[in-house]
Each structure stands twice: as C-alpha cells, then as structure tokens.
Design an enzyme around this catalytic site. Structure first.
Site, short mmCIF file in Angstrom:
data_model
loop_
_atom_site.label_atom_id
_atom_site.label_comp_id
_atom_site.label_asym_id
_atom_site.label_seq_id
_atom_site.Cartn_x
_atom_site.Cartn_y
_atom_site.Cartn_z
N GLU A 1 -25.44 15.52 -26.84
CA GLU A 1 -25.79 16.88 -27.24
C GLU A 1 -26.95 16.91 -28.22
O GLU A 1 -27.72 17.88 -28.26
CB GLU A 1 -24.58 17.60 -27.84
CG GLU A 1 -23.53 17.99 -26.81
CD GLU A 1 -22.49 16.91 -26.56
OE1 GLU A 1 -22.69 15.77 -27.04
OE2 GLU A 1 -21.48 17.18 -25.89
N PHE B 1 -7.05 20.94 -29.63
CA PHE B 1 -7.86 19.86 -29.08
C PHE B 1 -9.32 20.29 -29.00
O PHE B 1 -9.63 21.38 -28.54
CB PHE B 1 -7.34 19.48 -27.68
CG PHE B 1 -8.18 18.42 -27.01
CD1 PHE B 1 -8.26 17.15 -27.56
CD2 PHE B 1 -8.90 18.71 -25.88
CE1 PHE B 1 -9.06 16.18 -26.97
CE2 PHE B 1 -9.70 17.74 -25.27
CZ PHE B 1 -9.77 16.47 -25.82
N GLN B 2 -10.20 19.43 -29.44
CA GLN B 2 -11.65 19.68 -29.47
C GLN B 2 -12.00 20.96 -30.23
O GLN B 2 -12.95 21.66 -29.88
CB GLN B 2 -12.24 19.69 -28.06
CG GLN B 2 -12.24 18.30 -27.44
CD GLN B 2 -13.15 18.14 -26.24
OE1 GLN B 2 -13.38 19.09 -25.51
NE2 GLN B 2 -13.66 16.93 -26.04
N LYS C 1 -13.12 30.32 -25.43
CA LYS C 1 -12.97 30.24 -23.97
C LYS C 1 -12.37 31.52 -23.39
O LYS C 1 -12.75 31.96 -22.31
CB LYS C 1 -12.09 29.03 -23.63
CG LYS C 1 -12.19 28.63 -22.17
CD LYS C 1 -11.51 27.30 -21.92
CE LYS C 1 -11.62 26.92 -20.44
NZ LYS C 1 -10.92 25.66 -20.16
N MET D 1 -41.26 1.49 -41.39
CA MET D 1 -41.49 2.24 -42.62
C MET D 1 -40.51 1.79 -43.71
O MET D 1 -40.86 1.73 -44.89
CB MET D 1 -41.38 3.75 -42.36
CG MET D 1 -41.97 4.60 -43.47
SD MET D 1 -43.72 4.26 -43.79
CE MET D 1 -44.52 5.49 -42.78
#
Lengths: 176, 591
Positions: free
Chosen positions: B57, B119-120, B169, B488
C-alpha cells in the site's frame, strides 16, 4: 535596503486568548489539540461547546503563550484546518471579557467552616451544595480571582477543585 | 426517504465509483482486502476507471504521487482497513510534506464493530489525522457522495495535500442518495488565491530598487500549474535577475537558462548559496525556508529584505521572518507582479545588476559540481552526465528518485527545463519513493521515458513494485548507482562520526541483473567506464522494465555541502576541504 519594521521581532513571551469557530463534527477537537501537541505549542486553557445547533458550530476558546511569531503561527495553523471557520485573536483585536467558573469543595467544621463561608461571600461565590461538614462553592470570574479564592480555601479544608477553563468574548457590538 | 431520492438510490460502493467518475478520475492505485470488497466488486463491473494493483500500500500512495505530480491531477488510492491503512501512512506523510494532491479511500470494519478491536480494525482517522491535510470517517451512506467531492476539493485547492476517506463496509453495502460535485462544496474551506495588491505593489517597488536581487523558487510554482512556470520565466527574464530553485522547484525555471543559478541549499551550488547569502532583496515564491535550504537560520541571508509569496499563510514567518508577505496562488501573484512592473514602467538598476552578475559569474567560475574524472572507476556523477547526454533534447523524460546521495546528484546533474518532469521525496525523504512514483508517471504517460534514479539500498525498500511494472507492461527504468553503502549515511559518518561506518554497508546485496530477470524484466550492468554509454543506450532502447546496476565509486561524496549548523557562506566544496571542524557542536544534533 529596509522595509517597515516587523511586528514579529520581539522574543518576549505573550499570553493570548484566541476564539475559534469550528464545525461541530467528530474529531474536530482532536485536530485542534493535535496541532498544539504536534507542533509544540502551549495550551494554558481550552474550552469548547456547541454555540449554534442549526449550523452545528462550536466555539473554542484557547489561552496560549509564545513569542509574537509563534502566536502568529498558531493562528495560521488553526486557520488552515478544514473545519475551522474563523480564528480571532481577542488579545490583539481590542478589549474583551474573559471568564471562568470553578466548583470548589471545602470540608471542615467550626471556625474554619464559618471563615470559608465568609470568604465565599466576599468573593461572591455561591453555595451550590452544603452538608453539615462541607460546602461546594461556585465561583465565576477572571482566572486570577479564582486562583486567589482557591488559594485561601487551601487553608480552610479544600477537598477538590473543578474548573471550566476560560471563555472569552470581545467587548462591544461586533460578532465573531 | 422520498420517491425522488429512491430513484437515484445507489449502494455506497456504486456511489464511490460514480463520484470518482464525476471527478474525472481515470486511474486508481490500490490493493484489495476484506473491508473494501464491495468497492472492488463495483470496480469489477465497470470499465471507465482503471485500477493498478500495487504490491504494497505504501507504493500505491507513491504511485499516485508520481501520477499526480506528472499530470497536475489528483492521485487516487484505494486500500483496505487495518494494515492497508497503516501501510499507507508513510505515503500520506510524504504527500503532506511535499503538498501533493491525493485522495485515499480506505475500507473500515462495519460501523457497529468500530471500537471493538475487530479483525483488521485500526483507528484510521486517528492515525492519519496528523499526516493528512484532512480526513473523514463516513458513517452514513447519504453523506458519502458529498464527502467524496469535498475531499477532491480539499486535496487540490489551497496548498494541495492528501485526504483520507474511511468507509465502513456496511456503508459500502447500504443504499443512499447521490449528490453531484457542484452540490458538495465544503462549508468553511476557501483558501485565498488572489493576493493583496498593496503588498504586490510594495514588493515590486523593492524589486525595482534592488541592487543584488534574487528569485528563490519552490514547488509551489509547480503546484500552481504550468502557467505559473511560464509567468515566472517571463518575469525573471523581464527583470534580468538571477533565479535559484529548491529541490522541489526544479523545472519551474528552465535549467538551461543563464539566469538560473542551480539548486540552492545543503547540496546546492556555490553560486546559488552565496547569492542567497549576499542578496539585498529576496523574492521567495512557493518555497518554505526549509532547514535544508536555510542552513543556520540566524545567519541566513542576513542583509536582505525578504518578500514571501505563498498560498499557505502558515508558511509565512514560520522559520524565517519576512518583510513583505503575499498570500496567494503563485500564478495569480506572478501575473499581478508582471502587470504592475509593466504598468509602473519599472526598470532594473542596470549598473548595480551588471556588478551583481559579475560577482555571481565569479562564483559560478568555481565550477562547484566538478569532480575527479578518472578512467579507472565509474563516478556516479559521470554516470548521470552520460544519462543527461542520452536524454538531452527529449521532452518526454520523467525522472524520479529514491533518497540519498544519488538523489542529490540527480538534482545537480540532470536537466529540468519544464515543470512536472521531476519527482522526488523532498520533505519527508522517503527511501522507496522512486520506483512506485515512476510507475505512477508511466501509467499517466505510457510512451514516455520514466527513469527512477536509485541507490541500491533505497530500491530494496519497494523493489516488489517491479511486479506491478511487469503486470501492466510499464517500461520503467531503474537506474541504480550502486556503491554498496547507504551513501548519504556513510558520508555523514565520514564527516561527523569519525569514519565509524555503523551499519551503513550492505554486506548482502542481491544480484540486480538476476533480480530484474526474476521479475521478468531486463537487467544490465556496468562495472567499467567504457560500458556506461552502451548500458544507458540499451536501457533506453528496451521497451520493458529495466534495472541498471551501475557499479560506481564506493567512496564518492556529494558536494558542495553545507554541514549542519553552518551558514550559506560556509560550504564545503570538495573532499580536499577540511572536514574535521565541519560542524559545530550545536550543529551535530541537526539532521
């Protein structure tokens, strides 16, 4: 080559009272508080309540302190939050009234109890609850006035204090 | 619900798709999951909006940023709840720092489960609040269309930025009314785009009287659209004054022009930094006096009057006190500046300007970007010079970078004559930005040459996106300057930490040629100077994703450099300069 002198040259810490009109929506207070904590600004006092039910607007009063440059930053940062309608620096914009309410619980008997009641009278604090051994006083005024009253009660059986934080409004006919 | 509303009643998922179409969205970047399945189902049943499946993502956000920056449109992202949203956080913070317009839709668990540690589940609006311009949780399907349109308005107006819309949802399944974009303006958000003309007059007066003027230009000019870059170029040429740009502003003014002094700041050119230090009137347009630019703030351009043009009032007087603040959109302000300059018949002080240019040319003659050209080993600067030669004359080249030495060298050595062709993570400094950003740019410009100038450490942070490039036949080129160090980090350890290279050497690197092959792309390698041109030519010729493993000098450092805590006139020009006392103690704490 010079331009006009900047008002932000001073490094003195100033106390400012800022009034903000915001949409009363979930998370709006978290946005304001998160801005202060995330950018390291001070909050001395913060109050919020809905003031226009039809337009679902809330008014937030913040007392903060910083250099003129920091205060300017705070106002600019508040101004760019999407749910913020208006930001007013009452300290800069002219005379304003500032009030705070405290509930002060004092327990005791005898001479101390009488003295507490007498001082409450002097400070124009109201008794909003009383038992044989305790009082709850309600006092409204400037912050320092509340501080002095609470300081005196400390000697007379102070149990606890609950303060609202500062609400403020400009003097005169103008609105926010 | 009224009969009229019933007729236009749609599911939340269909409202999302319809709103995206009405906003002119053609492509979204995303990754499915349980809490966004209804939206993915609606996506499956239509053909107007193309979905690019990324492999992480974070990459969806960077790809959307690349798409947005190369087109000027809003980038759109779709992720699921919980880990989908938390993975998106880095990309959101990146877009916030660099002011990139993004709308990110995230799935959320059903409204009755919110707060139950389902969940999630995560508190997406809570987590993303400080790393977005604004965010929303939509609990009522009837507010969904309005919120989506408002999100696009907020993302692209004023100072652009990322906006998250968290959609539970059950709201995606529920049926509700649709509203058009025109019917969905935010109640309070109206950024000022037109400047206060009195302030512009004041600025023009100061500019005309200036003896040692400079334009200091940032990404705000690019965000204001190509017309702003044209107006800037017109105004700078009209005045004959020197112009420098920030890392974010590269391309806002043509790099091939004599009046351009190169990039300024920590790894900016000698002439740009000394001109900033010595100027008497500075016009900052769409830049924010970032610490990479100013160096030691208390010694930053000590004798100048500063004019600051910005669309974001909170950028003004944040780090550096300015004398003439002008709030407005860069294009509007430049238009007014040009008009007033002409109307008042302003002329630059020719004698003073000639003297100023003479001074600048003296600084420019130091040739601060020169490096040791040895035939024995590929210098990273040489590789980029050859790349520059190979792409010169083409205007369909889009360059992205990862973060580190290679990023600074790319900024110093590659030519940017137009806006929107350069995409780099400036504010947040996100390693792993470049490959997905190049993918986003390539999606927007399928026939263009999109090159991610990378380091071997950064590229591994989002290397999985090679699979995305292959899936959609996006011929992105990954140009790795491989020195086997986090360059760097190693440079700072050499200059500031006694050469103790703590954890900055990569002991186990993949074979990048085989890695390209494993993904189904093309791998090329150059280990000797004589191979550089052939590898670059082959990279450009192949119409498939390519990884180039350019094996460069391991010890090369990026110069010029203003060490932390130093002022613009205290630059290190090269490895021969004394580095022992490069940084004062109070500078050590600076990043």
């Amino acid at each position: 080559m010079t331009a006009r002198p900047s008002p932000f040259a001073s490094t003195a810490i100033e106390r400012h009272t800022i009034s903000i009109l915001v949409d009363n929506e979930p998370g709006v207070l978290a946005r304001v508080i998160g801005l202060f904590s995330g950018r390291g600004y001070n909050i001395e006092s913060l109050t919020v309540a809905e003031v226009d039910r039809d337009a679902t607007l809330s008014r937030v009063t913040i007392v903060t302190s910083g250099t003129p440059m920091i205060i300017e930053q705070i106002k600019a940062q508040l101004g760019r939050l999407v749910p913020v309608h208006r930001v007013h620096d009452l300290t800069l914009e002219g005379p304003f009234v500032e009030r705070e309410t405290a509930l002060v619980k004092v327990a005791g008997t005898g001479e101390k109890r009488v003295e507490a009641l007498r001082l409450a009278d002097v400070f124009k604090a109201r008794v909003v609850d009383a038992t044989i051994t305790s009082f709850v006083f309600e006092i409204t005024g400037q912050g320092e006035e509340l501080d002095r009253f609470i300081g005196l009660m400390a000697e007379l059986g102070l149990v606890g204090v609950s303060r609202t934080g500062v609400v403020a409004m400009s003097r005169g006919p103008g609105g926010i | 619900m009224s009969a009229a509303t019933n007729e236009t009643s749609l599911t939340g998922a269909d409202i999302v798709l319809k709103a995206l179409r009405d906003q002119g969205v053609e492509v979204i970047f995303g990754y499915p999951g349980g809490a966004v399945l209804p939206i993915y189902d609606a996506l499956f049943q239509q053909n107007d909006i193309r979905h690019i499946l990324v492999r992480h993502e974070q990459a969806a956000l960077h790809a959307a940023e690349g798409y947005a920056r190369s087109t000027g449109k809003v980038g759109v992202v779709l992720v699921t709840s919980g880990p989908g949203a938390t993975n998106a956080v880095t990309g959101l913070a990146d877009a916030l720092m660099d002011s990139i317009p993004i709308v990110c839709l995230s799935g959320q668990v059903a409204t009755h489960l919110i707060g139950n540690d389902a969940f999630q589940e995560c508190d997406t609006t809570g987590i993303t609040r400080p790393c977005t311009k604004h965010n929303y949780l939509v609990k009522d399907v009837n507010n969904l269309a309005r919120t989506l349109h408002e999100a696009f308005y907020v993302a692209k107006n004023g100072r652009p930025g990322p906006v998250v819309i968290d959609i539970p949802k059950d709201v995606q399944f529920a049926e509700g009314a649709y509203r058009s974009p025109a019917d969905s303006m935010p109640k309070s958000y109206r950024p000022q785009v037109k400047p206060d003309l009195n302030r512009v007059e004041e600025a023009i007066d100061l500019l005309a009287k200036a003896k040692r003027p400079i334009f200091y230009v940032g990404g705000g000019v690019i965000n204001a659209g190509p017309v702003a870059s044209q107006l800037l170029t017109q105004f700078v040429r009209m005045t004959g004054y020197p112009c420098t740009t920030t890392l974010m502003g590269l391309g806002a003014y043509p790099a091939s022009d004599r009046q351009w002094l190169g990039m300024l700041g920590m790894h900016g050119t000698y002439e740009a930094n000394l001109a900033m230090h010595g100027c008497d009137v500075m016009v900052c347009i769409g830049a924010r006096f970032d610490d990479r630019v100013t160096g030691k703030v208390s010694e930053f351009s000590p004798n100048s009057v500063k004019i600051h043009v910005d669309i974001d009032p909170s950028s003004i007087n944040k780090n550096v006190r300015v004398d003439v603040p002008i709030i407005g959109d860069a294009a509007h302000v430049l238009e007014d500046m040009i008009r007033i300059w002409k109307a008042r018949g302003k002329q630059p002080d020719k004698a003073a300007l000639a003297e100023w240019w003479e001074q600048i040319e003296f600084w420019r003659a130091r040739d601060c970007l020169r490096y040791d050209k040895t035939p024995k080993i590929i210098k990273p600067q040489y590789a980029l010079e050859r790349l520059r030669a190979a792409i010169s004359g083409r205007d369909d080249v889009y360059i992205t970078t990862e973060v580190g030495q290679h990023q600074m060298w790319a900024a110093q050595f590659l030519p940017f004559d137009k806006p929107n062709h350069w995409m780099t993570s400036g504010g947040l400094g996100t390693m792993g930005y470049g490959l997905p950003a190049a993918i986003g740019a390539q999606v927007a410009h399928p026939d263009a040459l999109c090159i991610d100038v990378a380091g071997e450490a950064s590229i591994l942070m989002n290397i999985q996106e090679m699979a995305t490039a292959l899936q959609y036949r996006l011929p992105v080129k990954v140009f790795i300057l491989n020195n086997q160090y986090m360059g760097m980090v190693r440079q700072w350890q050499e200059l500031l930490h006694g050469g103790r290279y703590s954890e900055s050497y990569s002991e186990a690197l993949p074979d990048f040629v085989k890695l390209a092959d494993a993904f189904g792309g093309v791998g090329l390698r150059a280990t000797e100077v004589s191979q550089v041109d052939d590898v670059i030519a082959e990279m450009i010729k192949v119409k498939r994703p390519v990884i180039v493993d350019m094996c460069v000098d391991q010890k090369e450092n990026c110069f010029p450099m203003i060490p932390g805590g130093r002022a613009h006139n205290e630059m290190l020009l090269g490895p021969d300069e004394k580095v022992e006392n490069a940084t004062p103690e109070d500078g050590m704490v600076l990043v």
